[in-house]
Write a protein that holds these residues in place. Structure first.
Motif, PDB file in Angstrom:
ATOM      1  N   THR A   1       0.853  -1.180   0.000  1.00 15.88           N
ATOM      2  CA  THR A   1       0.000   0.000   0.000  1.00 15.88           C
ATOM      3  C   THR A   1       0.893   1.235   0.000  1.00 15.88           C
ATOM      4  OG1 THR A   1      -0.186   0.004   2.418  1.00 15.88           O
ATOM      5  CG2 THR A   1      -1.931  -1.104   1.182  1.00 15.88           C
ATOM      6  N   ALA A   2       0.351   2.320  -0.507  1.00 17.98           N
ATOM      7  CA  ALA A   2       1.085   3.588  -0.538  1.00 17.98           C
ATOM      8  C   ALA A   2       0.156   4.700  -0.065  1.00 17.98           C
ATOM      9  CB  ALA A   2       1.578   3.879  -1.947  1.00 17.98           C
ATOM     10  N   ASP A   3       0.685   5.563   0.773  1.00 19.59           N
ATOM     11  CA  ASP A   3      -0.071   6.678   1.335  1.00 19.59           C
ATOM     12  C   ASP A   3       0.310   7.963   0.610  1.00 19.59           C
ATOM     13  OD1 ASP A   3      -1.219   8.683   2.838  1.00 19.59           O
ATOM     14  OD2 ASP A   3      -0.513   7.911   4.762  1.00 19.59           O
ATOM     15  N   ASN A   4      -0.560   8.414  -0.297  1.00 18.70           N
ATOM     16  CA  ASN A   4      -0.278   9.623  -1.073  1.00 18.70           C
ATOM     17  C   ASN A   4      -0.243  10.878  -0.211  1.00 18.70           C
ATOM     18  OD1 ASN A   4      -0.044   8.112  -3.330  1.00 18.70           O
ATOM     19  ND2 ASN A   4      -1.849   8.889  -4.348  1.00 18.70           N
TER      20      ASN A   4
ATOM     21  N   VAL B   1       3.331   8.668  -5.594  1.00 21.24           N
ATOM     22  CA  VAL B   1       3.428   7.234  -5.849  1.00 21.24           C
ATOM     23  C   VAL B   1       2.082   6.634  -6.262  1.00 21.24           C
ATOM     24  CG1 VAL B   1       3.067   6.604  -3.427  1.00 21.24           C
ATOM     25  CG2 VAL B   1       4.281   5.040  -4.934  1.00 21.24           C
ATOM     26  N   THR B   2       2.168   5.702  -7.204  1.00 20.67           N
ATOM     27  CA  THR B   2       1.050   4.885  -7.634  1.00 20.67           C
ATOM     28  C   THR B   2       1.526   3.442  -7.607  1.00 20.67           C
ATOM     29  OG1 THR B   2       0.244   6.611  -9.113  1.00 20.67           O
ATOM     30  CG2 THR B   2      -0.534   4.382  -9.540  1.00 20.67           C
ATOM     31  N   VAL B   3       0.731   2.563  -7.026  1.00 14.52           N
ATOM     32  CA  VAL B   3       1.076   1.147  -6.976  1.00 14.52           C
ATOM     33  C   VAL B   3       0.487   0.474  -8.204  1.00 14.52           C
ATOM     34  CG1 VAL B   3       0.901  -0.994  -5.664  1.00 14.52           C
ATOM     35  CG2 VAL B   3       1.122   1.183  -4.456  1.00 14.52           C
ATOM     36  N   LEU B   4       1.352  -0.112  -9.022  1.00 10.48           N
ATOM     37  CA  LEU B   4       0.918  -0.792 -10.246  1.00 10.48           C
ATOM     38  C   LEU B   4       0.574  -2.253  -9.999  1.00 10.48           C
ATOM     39  CD1 LEU B   4       3.638   0.566 -12.692  1.00 10.48           C
ATOM     40  CD2 LEU B   4       1.312   1.439 -12.361  1.00 10.48           C
ATOM     41  N   ALA B   5       1.292  -2.887  -9.075  1.00 12.12           N
ATOM     42  CA  ALA B   5       1.096  -4.309  -8.787  1.00 12.12           C
ATOM     43  C   ALA B   5       1.041  -4.480  -7.276  1.00 12.12           C
ATOM     44  CB  ALA B   5       2.226  -5.135  -9.387  1.00 12.12           C
ATOM     45  N   ALA B   6      -0.158  -4.511  -6.728  1.00 14.44           N
ATOM     46  CA  ALA B   6      -0.345  -4.515  -5.280  1.00 14.44           C
ATOM     47  C   ALA B   6       0.164  -5.768  -4.590  1.00 14.44           C
ATOM     48  CB  ALA B   6      -1.815  -4.302  -4.935  1.00 14.44           C
ATOM     49  N   ASP B   7       0.516  -6.797  -5.356  1.00 16.47           N
ATOM     50  CA  ASP B   7       1.033  -8.010  -4.724  1.00 16.47           C
ATOM     51  C   ASP B   7       2.553  -8.147  -4.882  1.00 16.47           C
ATOM     52  OD1 ASP B   7       1.227  -8.653  -7.394  1.00 16.47           O
ATOM     53  OD2 ASP B   7       0.105 -10.516  -7.243  1.00 16.47           O
ATOM     54  N   GLY B   8       3.144  -7.344  -5.741  1.00 21.18           N
ATOM     55  CA  GLY B   8       4.593  -7.367  -5.920  1.00 21.18           C
ATOM     56  C   GLY B   8       5.132  -8.713  -6.366  1.00 21.18           C
ATOM     57  N   ALA B   9       4.332  -9.465  -7.049  1.00 26.51           N
ATOM     58  CA  ALA B   9       4.682 -10.829  -7.438  1.00 26.51           C
ATOM     59  C   ALA B   9       6.067 -10.924  -8.077  1.00 26.51           C
ATOM     60  CB  ALA B   9       3.640 -11.375  -8.406  1.00 26.51           C
ATOM     61  N   GLY B  10       6.897 -11.752  -7.478  1.00 23.86           N
ATOM     62  CA  GLY B  10       8.227 -12.010  -8.004  1.00 23.86           C
ATOM     63  C   GLY B  10       9.252 -10.917  -7.726  1.00 23.86           C
ATOM     64  N   LEU B  11       8.861  -9.869  -7.043  1.00 24.33           N
ATOM     65  CA  LEU B  11       9.760  -8.744  -6.805  1.00 24.33           C
ATOM     66  C   LEU B  11       9.878  -8.405  -5.318  1.00 24.33           C
ATOM     67  CD1 LEU B  11       8.414  -6.608  -9.728  1.00 24.33           C
ATOM     68  CD2 LEU B  11      10.628  -7.736  -9.650  1.00 24.33           C
ATOM     69  N   THR B  12       9.798  -9.419  -4.487  1.00 27.53           N
ATOM     70  CA  THR B  12       9.765  -9.231  -3.040  1.00 27.53           C
ATOM     71  C   THR B  12      10.920  -8.392  -2.530  1.00 27.53           C
ATOM     72  OG1 THR B  12       8.642 -11.353  -2.815  1.00 27.53           O
ATOM     73  CG2 THR B  12       9.650 -10.443  -0.837  1.00 27.53           C
ATOM     74  N   ASP B  13      12.141  -8.721  -2.914  1.00 23.58           N
ATOM     75  CA  ASP B  13      13.307  -7.987  -2.420  1.00 23.58           C
ATOM     76  C   ASP B  13      13.295  -6.528  -2.867  1.00 23.58           C
ATOM     77  OD1 ASP B  13      14.264 -10.222  -1.117  1.00 23.58           O
ATOM     78  OD2 ASP B  13      15.597 -10.806  -2.759  1.00 23.58           O
TER      79      ASP B  13
ATOM     80  N   LEU C   1      13.720   2.500   1.383  1.00 24.22           N
ATOM     81  CA  LEU C   1      14.334   3.715   0.839  1.00 24.22           C
ATOM     82  C   LEU C   1      13.403   4.916   0.810  1.00 24.22           C
ATOM     83  CD1 LEU C   1      16.296   2.207  -2.189  1.00 24.22           C
ATOM     84  CD2 LEU C   1      17.255   3.119  -0.059  1.00 24.22           C
ATOM     85  N   CYS C   2      12.119   4.700   0.957  1.00 26.90           N
ATOM     86  CA  CYS C   2      11.151   5.802   0.883  1.00 26.90           C
ATOM     87  C   CYS C   2      11.417   6.799   2.017  1.00 26.90           C
ATOM     88  CB  CYS C   2       9.725   5.268   0.972  1.00 26.90           C
ATOM     89  SG  CYS C   2       8.487   6.576   0.889  1.00 26.90           S
ATOM     90  N   PRO C   3      11.809   8.030   1.681  1.00 29.70           N
ATOM     91  CA  PRO C   3      12.151   8.997   2.730  1.00 29.70           C
ATOM     92  C   PRO C   3      10.965   9.449   3.575  1.00 29.70           C
ATOM     93  CG  PRO C   3      12.216  10.043   0.580  1.00 29.70           C
ATOM     94  CD  PRO C   3      11.994   8.572   0.345  1.00 29.70           C
ATOM     95  N   SER C   4       9.755   9.339   3.046  1.00 33.65           N
ATOM     96  CA  SER C   4       8.580   9.771   3.808  1.00 33.65           C
ATOM     97  C   SER C   4       7.825   8.586   4.431  1.00 33.65           C
ATOM     98  CB  SER C   4       7.639  10.576   2.915  1.00 33.65           C
ATOM     99  OG  SER C   4       7.148   9.756   1.871  1.00 33.65           O
ATOM    100  N   ARG C   5       8.321   7.374   4.190  1.00 35.52           N
ATOM    101  CA  ARG C   5       7.688   6.162   4.690  1.00 35.52           C
ATOM    102  C   ARG C   5       6.247   6.031   4.206  1.00 35.52           C
ATOM    103  NH1 ARG C   5      12.016   4.115   4.942  1.00 35.52           N
ATOM    104  NH2 ARG C   5      13.376   4.295   6.720  1.00 35.52           N
ATOM    105  N   ALA C   6       6.037   6.394   2.957  1.00 37.03           N
ATOM    106  CA  ALA C   6       4.707   6.330   2.361  1.00 37.03           C
ATOM    107  C   ALA C   6       4.343   4.927   1.892  1.00 37.03           C
ATOM    108  CB  ALA C   6       4.604   7.302   1.191  1.00 37.03           C
ATOM    109  N   ILE C   7       5.337   4.058   1.755  1.00 41.53           N
ATOM    110  CA  ILE C   7       5.111   2.710   1.249  1.00 41.53           C
ATOM    111  C   ILE C   7       5.113   1.730   2.425  1.00 41.53           C
ATOM    112  CG2 ILE C   7       6.066   0.831  -0.141  1.00 41.53           C
ATOM    113  CD1 ILE C   7       7.259   3.055  -1.924  1.00 41.53           C
ATOM    114  N   THR C   8       4.078   0.880   2.459  1.00 50.54           N
ATOM    115  CA  THR C   8       4.001  -0.146   3.485  1.00 50.54           C
ATOM    116  C   THR C   8       3.919  -1.500   2.797  1.00 50.54           C
ATOM    117  OG1 THR C   8       2.824   1.355   4.959  1.00 50.54           O
ATOM    118  CG2 THR C   8       2.726  -0.987   5.498  1.00 50.54           C
TER     119      THR C   8
END
Length: 63
Positions: free
Chosen positions: A4-7, A32-44, A52-59
């Motif tokens: 999730t991302a907090d705009n 930020v816009t989330v294109l793939a909410a499951d992050g399949a195959g891109l966990t790392d 790295l998000c300086p505002s901690r907008a990404i969870t």
């Protein structure tokens, strides 16, 4: 994994897009816009983008 991302918190630094471009993008305002909410195959990359998000907008929710 669920992403999730907090705009309201996003400052448009773009670190998420640089780290995981298949999962994140920026809208016309640079937020930020989330294109793939499951992050399949891109966990790392998704975890790194959250770190790295300086505002901690990404969870990253581990399911």
């Amino acid at each position: 994994m669920r992403i999730t991302a907090d705009n309201e918190r996003c400052i448009g630094a773009g670190q998420c897009v640089l780290t995981a471009p298949a999962v994140f993008d920026q809208d016309d305002d640079g937020l930020v816009t989330v294109l793939a909410a499951d992050g399949a195959g891109l966990t790392d990359a998704v975890r790194r983008a959250g770190d790295l998000c300086p505002s901690r907008a990404i969870t990253v929710h581990e399911d």
